[in-house]
Motif scaffolding. Structure first.
Motif, PDB file in Angstrom:
ATOM      1  N   LEU A 226       0.822  -1.207   0.000  1.00 21.12           N
ATOM      2  CA  LEU A 226       0.000   0.000   0.000  1.00 21.12           C
ATOM      3  C   LEU A 226       0.856   1.257   0.000  1.00 21.12           C
ATOM      4  N   SER A 227       1.950   1.251   0.755  1.00 19.20           N
ATOM      5  CA  SER A 227       2.837   2.421   0.773  1.00 19.20           C
ATOM      6  C   SER A 227       3.426   2.669  -0.608  1.00 19.20           C
ATOM      7  N   ALA A 228       3.772   1.592  -1.320  1.00 16.34           N
ATOM      8  CA  ALA A 228       4.300   1.744  -2.680  1.00 16.34           C
ATOM      9  C   ALA A 228       3.245   2.336  -3.603  1.00 16.34           C
ATOM     10  N   PHE A 229       1.995   1.892  -3.470  1.00 19.87           N
ATOM     11  CA  PHE A 229       0.932   2.422  -4.320  1.00 19.87           C
ATOM     12  C   PHE A 229       0.689   3.908  -4.048  1.00 19.87           C
ATOM     13  N   CYS A 557       7.101   2.459 -13.003  1.00 15.32           N
ATOM     14  CA  CYS A 557       6.912   1.086 -12.525  1.00 15.32           C
ATOM     15  C   CYS A 557       8.249   0.415 -12.213  1.00 15.32           C
ATOM     16  N   ILE A 558       9.191   0.514 -13.152  1.00 16.70           N
ATOM     17  CA  ILE A 558      10.492  -0.123 -12.923  1.00 16.70           C
ATOM     18  C   ILE A 558      11.233   0.567 -11.791  1.00 16.70           C
ATOM     19  N   GLY A 559      11.124   1.891 -11.736  1.00 15.02           N
ATOM     20  CA  GLY A 559      11.804   2.627 -10.669  1.00 15.02           C
ATOM     21  C   GLY A 559      11.306   2.248  -9.290  1.00 15.02           C
ATOM     22  N   PRO A 587       5.972  -9.378  -3.012  1.00 16.49           N
ATOM     23  CA  PRO A 587       5.504  -7.980  -2.946  1.00 16.49           C
ATOM     24  C   PRO A 587       6.059  -7.124  -4.069  1.00 16.49           C
ATOM     25  N   ILE A 588       7.270  -7.427  -4.552  1.00 18.16           N
ATOM     26  CA  ILE A 588       7.852  -6.641  -5.637  1.00 18.16           C
ATOM     27  C   ILE A 588       7.025  -6.812  -6.904  1.00 18.16           C
ATOM     28  N   VAL A 589       6.666  -8.064  -7.222  1.00 19.13           N
ATOM     29  CA  VAL A 589       5.856  -8.329  -8.418  1.00 19.13           C
ATOM     30  C   VAL A 589       4.490  -7.661  -8.300  1.00 19.13           C
ATOM     31  N   VAL A 590       3.858  -7.769  -7.125  1.00 17.51           N
ATOM     32  CA  VAL A 590       2.551  -7.150  -6.923  1.00 17.51           C
ATOM     33  C   VAL A 590       2.658  -5.633  -7.058  1.00 17.51           C
ATOM     34  N   ILE A 591       3.726  -5.060  -6.516  1.00 24.23           N
ATOM     35  CA  ILE A 591       3.923  -3.611  -6.596  1.00 24.23           C
ATOM     36  C   ILE A 591       4.084  -3.166  -8.042  1.00 24.23           C
ATOM     37  N   GLY A 594       0.696  -3.775  -9.918  1.00 27.32           N
ATOM     38  CA  GLY A 594      -0.272  -2.787  -9.451  1.00 27.32           C
ATOM     39  C   GLY A 594       0.080  -1.378  -9.898  1.00 27.32           C
ATOM     40  N   SER A 595       1.377  -1.061  -9.902  1.00 23.78           N
ATOM     41  CA  SER A 595       1.810   0.269 -10.349  1.00 23.78           C
ATOM     42  C   SER A 595       1.487   0.489 -11.817  1.00 23.78           C
ATOM     43  N   TYR A 596       1.576  -0.576 -12.602  1.00 20.64           N
ATOM     44  CA  TYR A 596       1.260  -0.440 -14.026  1.00 20.64           C
ATOM     45  C   TYR A 596      -0.215  -0.072 -14.210  1.00 20.64           C
TER      46      TYR A 596
END
Length: 650
Positions: A226-229, A557-559, A587-591, A594-596
């Motif tokens: 959630l923090s990443a989103f 997304c990559i960043g 979590p990295i894959v989900v982030i 989800g970011s995409y």
């Protein structure tokens, strides 16, 4: 290129006010599907036990370390691991009693029923590991062992994943030797049988617990995701805001940063390859090893990083060549994006509107994760697990339902037959599939709703000669979209999940910009011929523009993926504060995924502004020719960018 110019003067442009509902059946289908998804969620929330994903379960369904009375018994012990080598163990589970214990055995012990004195037998019984409720004192040692109330042997073990597994090494020459304790008491099991069963147990856990471990990782890292989103949302808002003022600079910065990320990724892969190449055990290709769910193992192979290097190099070369040969078209695409920026600036609410679908997408992500966890830990029943070589208790056949109390009364002395708790059945896989499809369809629905609303709003600005532009074009378009076109949105978003993503957005734009208010297929029938007649413009200009915006999305997304991967691995001080996960990549894959989706909701503002303007330009060219009788409705800036002009009266 042929054009369909109206012979009766300029054709009115812009969205119409009078329209009707479209694709109602598709809306009903979508609502019916959401109702089913709600039922799946109710089932998951009412029957799910998330603790199953964290705590191992014994043969009676007790959670080790969780169930009342088992708080201190955190380890799961298997009576006879050699029986896990059964060919059906992967499907039915290890056919041996399993109990919760406080700690794993620290020595090898083999109880031998026989002519022992009462004192000696009492000492042996103290060292037994037995099922709960067993009357150890009132039963003979022979009954306890043969009746599978107590383990027939155990070896020195360690805890892996809260499960006791052998830590006793053996030489190849000892493979066929019987397990023996310090008193040379020998079990009827060889070291080879024990290790074969242990390896099979590992495959069972790998096959059945991978999804559970992934769900567990999601449960423990939800706040990180959630923090990443949130960071992605803030970054998108800043990115879009800055693009209003320095569009060209931001586009070229995106290109340079993307190339820099590729160079950095290639350099990092090269360094990892050079380091692992010096290790003989790691000098393998990932395609030459047996598949394993331990994905970190592949990162320890030099061949994996060589594969990454090749892929990154190919992408870099292709992308660089595209930038070189399309540089003139890129400058034109930048001009289109800049023109779209003016439309965005004219409708400031368009910058804030993506927050609404973003928050709804976030809610659907949370619902999907919660339902996934619930489904993975739901269900459960006591079923018979029997060895094929066992002939006693024929009333119980394999995989039949049983009651533990009744079974203990009728077949407690029958070896090879067990009434065991199973956490789920095949229906669970169907529920997972339904939940996953609902996740993608709902996210696509919200994305499509956002695109339609933005397209309708920007269509008001596409033709400056219109005098009836509403005061709040975003909310006017939102009302029309939700009042008349939810069915078309549902149908289009379903096709996103299939194969029509390439034409889906262009099917919405004519719905609002060509005054039709038509359904999905009618919009497609109008859009596709229009696009085909202008294929060179569409693919060279519109798609290059989309590519430039896509690069910005990929940079974010990559960043964010690199940032959080570095936080998990590269910062020891921070790593100690983060949850310990089975798969740090989860979590990295989900982030990243989800970011995409999230960046799509925000960058969709510019994408829809440019697409609306560009498709409006095509419609304008189809219906008008720039003469005094049929002047173009497009803005002067757009005419200048695309080489069009209105003829002046003589």
């Amino acid at each position: 290129m042929s054009r369909n110019v109206s012979p009766s003067g300029p054709r009115p442009m812009g969205p119409v006010k009078n329209r009707s509902c479209t694709d109602i059946i598709c809306l009903l289908l979508f609502l019916f599907f959401l109702g089913g998804w709600g039922i799946v969620g109710y089932f998951a929330f009412t029957t799910g036990h998330p603790e199953q994903l964290i705590y191992p379960t014994d043969s009676n369904g007790n959670f080790c370390g969780r169930t009342r009375g088992y708080e201190n018994k955190t380890k799961l012990f298997f009576f006879d691991l050699s029986r896990c080598a059964s060919s059906t163990a992967v499907l039915t589970g290890c056919p041996t009693p399993q109990v919760c214990v406080e700690k794993c055995p620290a020595e090898t012990f083999v109880p031998i029923p026989g002519s022992l004195s009462s004192g000696a037998e009492a000492e042996v019984k103290k060292k037994l590991i037995c099922q709960d409720g067993t009357d150890v004192e009132g039963s003979s040692l022979s009954d306890l062992i043969i009746g599978e109330k107590c383990a027939p042997y155990y070896v020195r073990m360690v805890s892996i994943g809260n499960r006791c597994v052998p830590s006793l090494p053996y030489n190849v020459n000892e493979k066929n030797e019987l397990i023996a304790d310090a008193n040379n008491n020998k079990a009827n099991v060889t070291y080879g049988d024990l290790m074969s069963g242990t390896q099979k147990l590992a495959s069972i856990l790998g096959a059945k617990d991978t999804a559970a471990r992934v769900c567990k990782d999601l449960m423990e890292s939800w706040w990180i995701i959630l923090s990443a989103f949130v960071i992605v949302m803030i970054t998108c808002l800043l990115w879009i805001f800055i693009m209003r003022f320095i569009t060209g600079t931001m586009v070229w910065i995106s290109v340079v940063v993307f190339l820099g990320l590729l160079v950095f990724s290639f350099y990092y892969s090269y360094m990892q390859y050079q380091m692992l190449k010096k290790i003989p055990e790691s000098n393998l290709s990932p395609f030459a090893v047996q598949f394993t769910t331990n994905f970190s193992y592949y990162l320890e192979l030099s061949g994996t990083w060589m594969f990454f290097m090749v892929v990154i190099a190919v992408v870099f070369v292709i992308f660089l060549l595209m930038m070189i040969f399309l540089r003139n078209r890129i400058n034109l695409a930048v001009a289109l994006i800049a023109h779209g920026s003016k439309a965005v600036a004219a409708i400031p609410m368009s910058l804030l509107f993506p927050i609404i679908p973003y928050m709804l997408q976030l809610a659907f992500v949370a619902y999907f994760v919660a339902v996934t966890v619930g489904i993975s830990s739901s269900g459960g029943a006591y079923k018979i697990l029997r060895d094929n070589s066992t002939t006693c208790c024929p009333v119980y056949y394999n995989n039949s339902i049983c009651l533990p109390e009744v079974f203990r009364e009728t077949c407690r002395k029958c070896p090879g037959v067990e009434c065991k708790f199973f956490p789920g059945d095949n229906v669970i896989y169907g529920l997972h599939a339904y939940n996953l499809f609902g996740f993608f369809w709902s996210l696509s629905f919200l994305t499509s709703l956002s695109e339609l609303v933005l397209a309708g709003a920007f269509a008001f600005r596409a033709f400056q000669k219109r005098k009836d532009v509403p005061e709040y074009p975003i909310w006017t378009s939102f009302y029309r979209a939700t009042r008349y076109h939810l069915g078309t949105i549902a149908f289009g978003s379903l096709f996103i999940e299939k194969f029509m993503r390439c034409i889906n957005r262009n099917a919405y734009i004519p719905t609002l910009t060509a005054m039709r208010g038509t359904n999905f297929f009618s919009s497609c029938r109008e859009a596709n011929p229009l696009i085909m007649r202008n294929l060179d413009r569409v693919w060279v200009l519109d798609k290059v523009t989309d590519l430039m915006l896509l690069i910005g999305r990929l940079v974010i997304c990559i960043g964010i993926g690199i940032l959080y991967n570095y936080a998990f691995i590269g910062v020891p001080q921070l790593n100690s504060e983060l949850p310990q996960l089975s798969y740090q990549i989860v979590p990295i894959v989900v982030i990243v995924i989800g970011s995409y989706f999230i960046t799509g909701a925000f960058f969709g503002v510019y994408a829809m502004a440019v697409d609306t303007m560009f498709l409006s330009f095509l419609i304008d060219c189809e219906n008008n020719d720039g003469s005094e009788d049929r002047p173009y409705y497009m803005s002067k800036d757009l005419m200048e960018i695309l080489g069009k002009r209105n003829m002046k009266a003589v």
